[in-house]
Design an enzyme around this catalytic site. Structure first.
Site, PDB file in Angstrom:
ATOM      1  N   GLU A  13      -7.361  11.571 -29.683  1.00 17.13           N
ATOM      2  CA  GLU A  13      -7.833  11.793 -28.200  1.00 17.13           C
ATOM      3  C   GLU A  13      -9.122  11.626 -27.535  1.00 17.13           C
ATOM      4  O   GLU A  13     -10.270  12.384 -27.654  1.00 17.13           O
ATOM      5  CB  GLU A  13      -7.869  13.618 -28.283  1.00 17.13           C
ATOM      6  CG  GLU A  13      -6.697  14.233 -28.396  1.00 17.13           C
ATOM      7  CD  GLU A  13      -6.583  15.662 -28.724  1.00 17.13           C
ATOM      8  OE1 GLU A  13      -8.262  16.090 -28.869  1.00 17.13           O
ATOM      9  OE2 GLU A  13      -6.110  16.743 -29.012  1.00 17.13           O
ATOM     10  N   GLU A  36       0.362  16.276 -31.641  1.00 18.86           N
ATOM     11  CA  GLU A  36       0.229  18.256 -32.377  1.00 18.86           C
ATOM     12  C   GLU A  36       0.671  18.623 -31.375  1.00 18.86           C
ATOM     13  O   GLU A  36       0.361  18.825 -30.155  1.00 18.86           O
ATOM     14  CB  GLU A  36      -1.594  17.503 -32.411  1.00 18.86           C
ATOM     15  CG  GLU A  36      -2.659  16.869 -33.143  1.00 18.86           C
ATOM     16  CD  GLU A  36      -3.730  16.923 -32.917  1.00 18.86           C
ATOM     17  OE1 GLU A  36      -3.866  17.780 -32.314  1.00 18.86           O
ATOM     18  OE2 GLU A  36      -4.704  16.285 -33.251  1.00 18.86           O
TER      19      GLU A  36
HETATM   20  C1  BG6 Z   1      -7.235  19.082 -31.075  1.00 20.21           C
HETATM   21  C2  BG6 Z   1      -7.909  17.827 -31.872  1.00 20.21           C
HETATM   22  O1  BG6 Z   1      -7.627  18.743 -29.828  1.00 20.21           O
HETATM   23  O2  BG6 Z   1      -7.452  20.067 -31.399  1.00 20.21           O
HETATM   24  C3  BG6 Z   1      -7.657  19.002 -33.240  1.00 20.21           C
HETATM   25  O3  BG6 Z   1      -7.414  16.938 -32.022  1.00 20.21           O
HETATM   26  C4  BG6 Z   1      -8.144  20.300 -32.868  1.00 20.21           C
HETATM   27  O4  BG6 Z   1      -8.604  18.014 -33.846  1.00 20.21           O
HETATM   28  C5  BG6 Z   1      -7.323  21.165 -32.323  1.00 20.21           C
HETATM   29  O5  BG6 Z   1      -8.215  21.466 -34.337  1.00 20.21           O
HETATM   30  C6  BG6 Z   1      -7.921  22.625 -32.149  1.00 20.21           C
HETATM   31  O6  BG6 Z   1      -9.572  22.525 -31.322  1.00 20.21           O
HETATM   32  P1  BG6 Z   1     -10.424  23.247 -31.386  1.00 20.21           P
HETATM   33  O7  BG6 Z   1     -11.974  22.266 -30.162  1.00 20.21           O
HETATM   34  O8  BG6 Z   1      -9.769  24.311 -30.447  1.00 20.21           O
HETATM   35  O9  BG6 Z   1     -10.670  23.035 -32.776  1.00 20.21           O
END
Ligand code: BG6
Length: 504
Positions: free
Chosen positions: A221, A410
């Protein structure tokens, strides 16, 4: 008295109640009629009696489709002072007062560094066929460059050997945001040297691990660590640069990716595949008609001009450079060649979508649809529910960037999970979210969009960056005081998806 209970609101509530009661009554009447129609002595047919194997047969994923989960080093490992690991920007940032929820840090996180065997056991119980993890750069090079830490690889060697014994295929991310602090002290991603240092580190890791790891992702990302880290400052290193500064950081970030691709190709065993995990603005046609679909395709290129698009096309779009004008990044033809290095696959992190409509009056031919305040979201307020994005993101990217191999690296959501007195977490909202997204993924795969696997974020509740331990994304509940792991109901759901290799 509730100050908001105005006469108008009371009247509205009464009307809605009346409507609800009559609908419920109508349902009862229907139920009674159905009961009366059943033959005496015969059990009433229920949905539960349907044979799942038969009803779901046409909704299977292709044989060999990979089912996985994903984690990231700083979010799960802990052990930040062990075996020679150097500090990263997230150690510094999370220890800075006011930067994370309640001052939470990743010092211990899920203690995965010591509990990786138990966690791989959880993966085996689920039936995972693949697992995406990331390497902490500062465990290998505590100063980012220079002397290697021989103990740095030991943990990943141990973890990988256990994973392979469990017949789980590793997918490795080289950079999931934990830049060595020593490099940030020299300018971090504002400096071209960081891009070069990243490539050197990537080459070393690929040389060491490619006997066991066949799939490497350079970065996770770009948009997140560039914009949250150097523009809004809500993530490490917490800077707020101007537009020109951010554009240059974005350029050095994609350059770091490109140089790392070259280094991996130079040092890894033959047959190693290279890609990156992207979180594009997932342009989604607001209505599925030819003009809105064409608009979404245009938006996918332009909204991602500085990340995915420049990587796959090897050049910045004219509209992007025009928009930035004097703030456009400095770049050379050699840099653009490295950035555009051919890739073997694309990883897509898809949580939400951005609706797009056709707009003839706009020079780019589309407009982003502003979200109405009532748009539904999950427990994280940025995580708007848009299941269609898991159909359109792979479909559009495959089409515009001519991709042959895509992974959903993801997908998942936060929920307000509660551990009940009976020791369970009934996260039905997460199941709803997953079911809807997977249905759209299945739609894409059925049409031949080349998605080869899916990684659920995340295996475990973990350190959620600025949200600390407040927001839980795991399908396994973690008690952060005792480190006890409890699979949630969504874990049973995912296990059944994997068992059937199909929608549930
Ligand atoms: C993704 C990331 O964008 O979102 C992860 O790659 C992250 O590392 C996940 O845990 C959730 O994001 P956030 O900012 O809500 O913790």
């Amino acid at each position: 008295m509730d100050a908001g209970l105005t006469p108008e609101r009371t009247e509205g509530m009464t009307k809605r109640m009346a409507g609800r009661i009559s609908r419920r009554k109508f349902g009862q009447l229907l139920g009674a009629a159905a009961g009366a129609a059943a033959l005496p002595g015969m059990p009433k047919a229920t949905i539960a009696q349907a044979e799942p194997e038969i009803t779901n047969a046409p909704r299977r994923f292709p044989e060999g489709f990979l089912w996985g989960s994903a984690t990231a080093s700083y979010q799960v490992e802990g052990a930040v002072h062990e075996d020679g690991r150097g500090p990263s920007i997230w150690d510094t940032f999370s220890h800075t007062p006011g930067k994370t929820h309640d001052g939470d840090t990743g010092d211990v996180a899920d203690d995965h560094y010591h509990r990786y065997k138990e966690d791989i056991g959880l993966m085996s119980d689920l039936g995972l066929t693949t697992y995406r993890f990331s390497i902490a750069w500062s465990r290998i090079f505590p100063q980012g460059v220079g002397a290697r830490n021989p103990k740095g690889f030991d943990f990943y060697d141990r973890m990988l050997d256990t994973l392979l014994e469990a017949k789980i295929t590793p997918y490795c991310t080289l950079y999931h945001w934990d830049l060595p602090q020593a490099l940030e002290d020299k300018g971090g991603w504002q400096s071209r040297d960081t891009a070069k240092a990243f490539a050197d580190y990537a080459g070393v890791v690929a040389e060491h691990l490619s006997d066991r790891v066949k799939y490497f992702m350079t970065v996770n990302e770009l948009r997140s660590y560039v914009n949250a880290g150097y523009e809004s400052g809500i993530h490490a290193p917490g800077l707020k640069l101007d537009r020109k500064g951010v554009a240059q950081v974005a350029h050095y970030a994609v350059l770091g990716h490109g140089l790392a691709v070259e280094a991996i190709r130079a040092h890894a065993k033959p047959g190693t595949k290279v890609g990156f995990a992207d979180n594009p603005q997932a342009a989604t046609p607001v209505i599925e008609t030819p003009e809105h679909i064409a608009a979404a395709e245009r938006a996918m290129r332009e909204e991602n001009a500085m990340y995915g698009n420049v990587i796959f096309e090897g050049r910045y779009t004219d509209a992007y450079l025009k928009k930035l004008g004097p703030d456009a990044p400095h770049f050379t033809p050699e840099e653009m060649k490295a950035i555009g290095s051919p890739l073997d696959f694309l990883g897509l992190n898809v949580y939400t979508g951005d609706f797009v409509r056709a707009d003839e009056s706009s020079p780019v031919g589309y407009a982003m649809v502003k979200r109405p305040a009532s748009s539904p979201h999950m427990y994280s307020d940025w995580l708007y529910v848009a299941p269609e994005s898991l159909y359109w993101a792979p479909k559009i990217t495959a089409n515009i960037w001519k991709l042959k191999e895509i992974y959903i690296t993801e997908n998942g959501c936060s929920s307000a999970d509660v551990l009940t007195p009976d020791g369970h977490v009934y996260d039905s909202d997460r199941i709803m979210y997953l079911r809807n997204y997977m249905t759209q993924l299945h739609r894409a795969v059925s049409e031949g969009v080349p998605v080869k696997g899916y990684f659920l974020w995340s295996l475990l509740d973990n350190f959620e960056w600025a949200d600390g331990y407040l927001k839980r994304f795991g399908i396994t509940y973690v008690d952060f005081k005792t480190q006890k792991r409890t699979p949630k109901l969504s874990s049973s759901y995912y296990k059944e998806v994997i068992r059937r290799n199909g929608l549930v």
